[in-house]
Structures are given as C-alpha cells and as structure tokens.
Design an enzyme around this catalytic site. Sequence first.
Site, mmCIF file in Angstrom:
data_model
loop_
_atom_site.group_PDB
_atom_site.id
_atom_site.type_symbol
_atom_site.label_atom_id
_atom_site.label_comp_id
_atom_site.label_asym_id
_atom_site.label_seq_id
_atom_site.Cartn_x
_atom_site.Cartn_y
_atom_site.Cartn_z
ATOM 1 N N ASN A 1 0.835 -1.141 -0.014
ATOM 2 C CA ASN A 1 0.036 -0.067 -0.027
ATOM 3 C C ASN A 1 0.915 1.233 -0.024
ATOM 4 O OD1 ASN A 1 -2.019 -1.849 0.131
ATOM 5 N ND2 ASN A 1 -2.343 -1.385 2.398
ATOM 6 N N ASN B 1 -7.712 -12.861 5.490
ATOM 7 C CA ASN B 1 -8.147 -12.173 4.130
ATOM 8 C C ASN B 1 -9.763 -12.446 4.355
ATOM 9 O OD1 ASN B 1 -6.462 -10.963 2.230
ATOM 10 N ND2 ASN B 1 -5.725 -13.043 1.743
ATOM 11 N N HIS C 1 5.795 -0.392 -2.914
ATOM 12 C CA HIS C 1 5.303 0.342 -4.118
ATOM 13 C C HIS C 1 5.299 1.883 -3.727
ATOM 14 C CE1 HIS C 1 2.924 -3.151 -5.407
ATOM 15 N NE2 HIS C 1 4.081 -3.280 -5.944
ATOM 16 N N ASP D 1 -0.472 4.116 1.020
ATOM 17 C CA ASP D 1 -1.481 5.249 1.769
ATOM 18 C C ASP D 1 -0.881 5.739 3.074
ATOM 19 O OD1 ASP D 1 -1.968 2.996 3.543
ATOM 20 O OD2 ASP D 1 -3.706 2.258 2.366
ATOM 21 N N GLY E 1 -4.765 -9.025 3.946
ATOM 22 C CA GLY E 1 -5.498 -8.150 3.195
ATOM 23 C C GLY E 1 -4.698 -8.208 1.796
#
Length: 256
Positions: free
Chosen positions: A112, A224, A129, A114, A198
């Site tokens: 993520n 998950n 990332h 974020d 997740g």
Amino acid sequence: MALDDHTLKAIREAADIITGSKYVTCLTGAGISVESGIRPFRGPGGLWTEKGEPSMDGYQRFLKDPEAYWRRRLEQDSEFGISILNSEPNPGHYALAELENMNVLKYLITQNIDNLHLAAGSKNVLEIHGNGQYLRCIDCSTKWHKDEFKLDSIPPYCSKCGGIIKTDTVMFGEPIPSKVLTRCFEESEKSDCMIVAGTSATVTPAANLPMIVKRNGGVLVEVNIRESHISYSCNVNIFAPSGEALPLLVEEIRKL
Ligand SMILES: [Zn+2]
C-alpha cells in the site's frame, strides 16, 4: 459482524504459531486499507474494475514527457489520491503496530502507498510500491515529503543530482527501487513465519515473498476476507476482515 467459532479457532491457532516463531514478518495489501475507506484497484468495487486498468507503460510515458505528467497531476489529484488524504488507520493497522511494540512482529512489508501503517505507529515498514505522500528523484532516490517540497519548475529536478523528480509511488513499468526490494527479500529470508493480510499476493514481486518463507520451511498465516489465490499455501486461514481479526489475534497472543 461477529466472527464464527471456526474463525475464532483459526485465530487461536495463528496465535500459537506466531508465539512459537522466532522471526515474524507481515505482508499487507489493499484489503487492509479498504476498511479505512480506500478503494482497492482490483476486484469488486475496485477503481480499475470500474475505470479500466491504467496503461502498463505508465513509467515509459512519464520518462518520455515528464512535463505532461506533472501538468496532469497539478490539474487534478486523482480520486484515489483524495480518498487517501481523508483516510485514517483502522484497528487492523493499529493491531500490527501493537504487535511490533510487543516485539512479536519484526518487520512489515506493505504494497500500500497510503502511509496508514506509519500513521498507526508501525516503525519497521518497507513500502514496496512507495508512499503517496512523498516525491522521489528517479536517479538518486532522494525523497521529499510533498508538503515540504517547493515546486519551482515543471518537471522538478533534484537539487542533489539533477535527476527528474516524480511521486514516490511506483508506476506500472517502473522498477521497484532496488534498496527497498533487497530489504524485502532479506526480511523474507529471515522469516520463519509471515502473516499475509489483506492481499491475495498475486502481483510480483510481493507474491514471491511468502513463497520464500514457505520454501525455507516457515509458516504462513493468512488474514483475508475470503479465500484467495494464496489460501492453499497457508498453514492457517483466517477468513475475516483484518480490522476485526488482527485485534483479536493480538489479544490471543497476549494470553500466551
Ligand atoms: Zn537525485
């Protein structure tokens, strides 16, 4: 939603495994942020499912015309960017930060961008990332927080080496900065247990990380919401929202 007995049993089993492990790491993906109101890219309700996938050569197009990229960015931030801006960590993020505090979790690798793991207090975080709050020089990898960066040309150039600056977020077609990728592989090699939360871990290179743990004889714990691509490789499957399952997992580990 109350978790059923089967799920609670899986959480207790996971707590046992994690407590008995020497080096526990965690790999997270979009699923953990969905509960913070961030839309995933893929799957039901995903941004790309609705709007189509972005072109696979985004980075090449950026290199060809960085000025056009920057003009587009300045004109309007993406819908995704706005949802990140307004989001806060959820109990799943806080539970992982707590596990690190308890010295149970050694490192967290996230796909993520974020910033929510850092916002929740996790310190040992590898952002495979990148991080949407930062800008990065494509040549020397120097980073700046967006709020601290003065944009005096378009595209902006690095004050240290003259390289072009882009967002830290890794684009399609862009190589993952080798330093962070190397660290992800190192942490996976060290792990005798990895929590996969997740994410269905289908996108490489992140997808390779749990497989390294498995190959080295380690165990995988899945959290998950539903069965995923990685389920059959995992020793324990917790099928529940991470915001519910991870705090319970912390509670169970405390009891042991
Ligand atoms: Zn530079």
